[in-house]
Design a protein around this motif. Structure first.
Motif, PDB file in Angstrom:
ATOM      1  N   VAL A   1     -22.313 -43.225  26.245  1.00 28.86           N
ATOM      2  CA  VAL A   1     -22.208 -44.251  27.286  1.00 28.86           C
ATOM      3  C   VAL A   1     -21.299 -43.800  28.424  1.00 28.86           C
ATOM      4  N   SER A   2     -20.380 -42.847  28.167  1.00 34.94           N
ATOM      5  CA  SER A   2     -19.540 -42.342  29.251  1.00 34.94           C
ATOM      6  C   SER A   2     -18.923 -41.015  28.840  1.00 34.94           C
ATOM      7  N   THR A   3     -18.580 -40.204  29.857  1.00 33.28           N
ATOM      8  CA  THR A   3     -17.936 -38.906  29.651  1.00 33.28           C
ATOM      9  C   THR A   3     -16.847 -38.732  30.698  1.00 33.28           C
ATOM     10  N   GLN A   4     -15.674 -38.283  30.265  1.00 35.41           N
ATOM     11  CA  GLN A   4     -14.605 -38.026  31.221  1.00 35.41           C
ATOM     12  C   GLN A   4     -13.820 -36.783  30.815  1.00 35.41           C
ATOM     13  N   SER A   5     -13.361 -36.035  31.825  1.00 36.91           N
ATOM     14  CA  SER A   5     -12.548 -34.849  31.597  1.00 36.91           C
ATOM     15  C   SER A   5     -11.127 -35.156  32.053  1.00 36.91           C
ATOM     16  N   LEU A   6     -10.166 -34.970  31.132  1.00 46.10           N
ATOM     17  CA  LEU A   6      -8.777 -35.293  31.434  1.00 46.10           C
ATOM     18  C   LEU A   6      -7.898 -34.056  31.259  1.00 46.10           C
ATOM     19  N   GLU A   7      -6.872 -33.954  32.091  1.00 41.35           N
ATOM     20  CA  GLU A   7      -5.892 -32.892  31.925  1.00 41.35           C
ATOM     21  C   GLU A   7      -4.971 -33.259  30.770  1.00 41.35           C
ATOM     22  N   THR A   8      -4.697 -32.320  29.892  1.00 38.31           N
ATOM     23  CA  THR A   8      -3.849 -32.597  28.741  1.00 38.31           C
ATOM     24  C   THR A   8      -2.386 -32.668  29.157  1.00 38.31           C
ATOM     25  N   PRO A   9      -1.565 -33.376  28.385  1.00 35.53           N
ATOM     26  CA  PRO A   9      -0.132 -33.466  28.720  1.00 35.53           C
ATOM     27  C   PRO A   9       0.566 -32.137  28.497  1.00 35.53           C
ATOM     28  N   LYS A  10       1.807 -32.055  28.968  1.00 29.40           N
ATOM     29  CA  LYS A  10       2.618 -30.861  28.788  1.00 29.40           C
ATOM     30  C   LYS A  10       2.682 -30.492  27.311  1.00 29.40           C
ATOM     31  N   HIS A  11       2.574 -29.183  27.039  1.00 31.54           N
ATOM     32  CA  HIS A  11       2.509 -28.712  25.651  1.00 31.54           C
ATOM     33  C   HIS A  11       3.851 -28.901  24.948  1.00 31.54           C
ATOM     34  N   GLU A  12       3.929 -29.990  24.179  1.00 23.66           N
ATOM     35  CA  GLU A  12       5.098 -30.276  23.364  1.00 23.66           C
ATOM     36  C   GLU A  12       4.613 -30.720  21.994  1.00 23.66           C
ATOM     37  N   HIS A  13       5.486 -30.633  21.009  1.00 27.13           N
ATOM     38  CA  HIS A  13       5.106 -30.950  19.638  1.00 27.13           C
ATOM     39  C   HIS A  13       4.569 -32.377  19.536  1.00 27.13           C
ATOM     40  N   GLY A  14       3.297 -32.509  19.160  1.00 20.83           N
ATOM     41  CA  GLY A  14       2.695 -33.814  18.941  1.00 20.83           C
ATOM     42  C   GLY A  14       2.216 -34.526  20.187  1.00 20.83           C
ATOM     43  N   SER A  15       2.350 -33.897  21.371  1.00 16.20           N
ATOM     44  CA  SER A  15       2.003 -34.595  22.616  1.00 16.20           C
ATOM     45  C   SER A  15       0.508 -34.843  22.760  1.00 16.20           C
ATOM     46  N   LEU A  16      -0.322 -33.861  22.405  1.00 20.21           N
ATOM     47  CA  LEU A  16      -1.760 -34.037  22.569  1.00 20.21           C
ATOM     48  C   LEU A  16      -2.332 -35.068  21.597  1.00 20.21           C
ATOM     49  N   PRO A  17      -1.994 -35.030  20.303  1.00 14.93           N
ATOM     50  CA  PRO A  17      -2.484 -36.098  19.416  1.00 14.93           C
ATOM     51  C   PRO A  17      -2.076 -37.494  19.900  1.00 14.93           C
ATOM     52  N   LYS A  18      -0.839 -37.640  20.370  1.00 16.24           N
ATOM     53  CA  LYS A  18      -0.387 -38.942  20.866  1.00 16.24           C
ATOM     54  C   LYS A  18      -1.198 -39.357  22.091  1.00 16.24           C
ATOM     55  N   PHE A  19      -1.465 -38.397  22.975  1.00 16.24           N
ATOM     56  CA  PHE A  19      -2.264 -38.660  24.175  1.00 16.24           C
ATOM     57  C   PHE A  19      -3.660 -39.157  23.792  1.00 16.24           C
ATOM     58  N   LEU A  20      -4.260 -38.525  22.786  1.00 18.45           N
ATOM     59  CA  LEU A  20      -5.598 -38.944  22.345  1.00 18.45           C
ATOM     60  C   LEU A  20      -5.565 -40.340  21.726  1.00 18.45           C
ATOM     61  N   LYS A  21      -4.532 -40.622  20.954  1.00 20.08           N
ATOM     62  CA  LYS A  21      -4.388 -41.958  20.367  1.00 20.08           C
ATOM     63  C   LYS A  21      -4.293 -43.012  21.461  1.00 20.08           C
ATOM     64  N   GLU A  22      -3.498 -42.726  22.500  1.00 18.53           N
ATOM     65  CA  GLU A  22      -3.324 -43.686  23.593  1.00 18.53           C
ATOM     66  C   GLU A  22      -4.623 -43.914  24.357  1.00 18.53           C
ATOM     67  N   ASN A  23      -5.541 -42.929  24.296  1.00 16.70           N
ATOM     68  CA  ASN A  23      -6.833 -43.056  24.974  1.00 16.70           C
ATOM     69  C   ASN A  23      -7.933 -43.561  24.046  1.00 16.70           C
ATOM     70  N   GLY A  24      -7.548 -44.029  22.867  1.00 15.32           N
ATOM     71  CA  GLY A  24      -8.507 -44.668  21.964  1.00 15.32           C
ATOM     72  C   GLY A  24      -9.454 -43.730  21.260  1.00 15.32           C
ATOM     73  N   VAL A  25      -9.088 -42.457  21.128  1.00 14.82           N
ATOM     74  CA  VAL A  25      -9.975 -41.473  20.491  1.00 14.82           C
ATOM     75  C   VAL A  25     -10.060 -41.725  18.987  1.00 14.82           C
ATOM     76  N   SER A  26     -11.272 -41.653  18.451  1.00 11.01           N
ATOM     77  CA  SER A  26     -11.487 -41.850  17.012  1.00 11.01           C
ATOM     78  C   SER A  26     -11.771 -40.544  16.284  1.00 11.01           C
ATOM     79  N   ASP A  27     -12.322 -39.534  16.983  1.00  6.03           N
ATOM     80  CA  ASP A  27     -12.705 -38.258  16.370  1.00  6.03           C
ATOM     81  C   ASP A  27     -12.342 -37.117  17.315  1.00  6.03           C
ATOM     82  N   VAL A  28     -11.989 -35.968  16.746  1.00  2.00           N
ATOM     83  CA  VAL A  28     -11.849 -34.750  17.536  1.00  2.00           C
ATOM     84  C   VAL A  28     -12.735 -33.675  16.929  1.00  2.00           C
ATOM     85  N   ILE A  29     -13.369 -32.900  17.792  1.00  2.00           N
ATOM     86  CA  ILE A  29     -14.167 -31.746  17.365  1.00  2.00           C
ATOM     87  C   ILE A  29     -13.442 -30.514  17.878  1.00  2.00           C
ATOM     88  N   VAL A  30     -13.045 -29.612  16.969  1.00  2.00           N
ATOM     89  CA  VAL A  30     -12.236 -28.458  17.347  1.00  2.00           C
ATOM     90  C   VAL A  30     -12.787 -27.193  16.703  1.00  2.00           C
TER      91      VAL A  30
END
Length: 239
Positions: free
Chosen positions: A139-168
């Protein structure tokens, strides 16, 4: 064409990374690797006392597959105990599911991205693509710049954006722990292909996953040269 490998469900990462023999001071101890799915069979069958049929269902595998993994796990533990080996717990083709998503009709999938493709290491991505799905339709696609590389910053950023799954492709244990804590499901070992191709494969259930567990902590990637190695962006490989 290779048959897609069934992903095995594991409740959460173990609270320790392994065990070392007490009173053995020899250098170069032999090691035994117990994979996450092997650990999970021991937890379900021996620790929780589940019947194998029930445990197999919990892990999303057949009863014969569960038995095979369980037997291999018990043999590895026995070898480590009898021969005084170091027992490491890591790897395996698994999905951690500490918190189940209540509404499966709505999902937000995050994919670390570079030049339109899945980026090789979760914690080093400069951008992330977030795809919103409803009833398995985009239903939608968006590209976001990731936060500054710090311990746990990216997972927290994804949580704040309502992410349910990550594919890595590859991911460090520290990031895994944060994602599990936030209830985000991890699909690791995906190929380095265009993002939308991966999303379509995810929807079709045809992704062929490889090994995707990074074998060292994320801060090693940040300070790799000072510590005598440089991460190549692939699981367990160094220059």
């Amino acid at each position: 064409m290779a048959r897609p490998k069934q992903c095995r469900y594991v409740s959460s990462p173990p609270i320790v990374d392994g065990f070392r023999p007490v009173g053995c001071f020899r250098r170069g101890l032999r090691e035994t690797l117990l994979t996450y799915d092997e650990f999970e069979t021991l937890r379900l069958a021996d620790y929780l006392g589940m019947q194998q049929d029930e445990a197999a269902e919990q892990m999303n595998v057949s009863r014969p597959t569960f038995t095979r993994i369980y037997d291999a796990a018990r043999k590895k533990v026995a070898h480590a105990l009898v021969e005084g080996r170091t027992l490491n717990i890591d790897g395996g083709h698994v999905t951690f599911k500490s918190v189940k998503i209540k509404n499966d009709t709505m999902k937000k999938i995050a994919i670390p991205t570079e030049q339109g493709k899945l980026f090789g290491h979760f914690g080093r991505a400069t951008h992330v693509t977030i795809i919103s799905l409803e009833n398995n339709k985009i239903v939608s696609t968006q590209s976001l710049e990731t936060p500054k590389h710090e311990h746990g910053s990216l997972p927290k950023f994804l949580k704040e954006n309502g992410v349910s799954d990550v594919i890595v492709n590859s991911i460090g244990q520290g990031a895994v722990n944060f994602l599990v804590k936030y209830g985000i499901e991890i699909h690791q070992g995906a190929p380095l292909e265009p993002v939308m191709d991966i999303v379509q494969q995810f929807l079709d259930g045809t992704i062929v996953y490889g090994e995707g567990q990074c074998n060292h902590h994320e801060h090693h990637h940040e300070h790799g040269k000072e510590e005598g190695h440089e991460c190549c962006g692939k699981c367990g490989e160094h220059k």
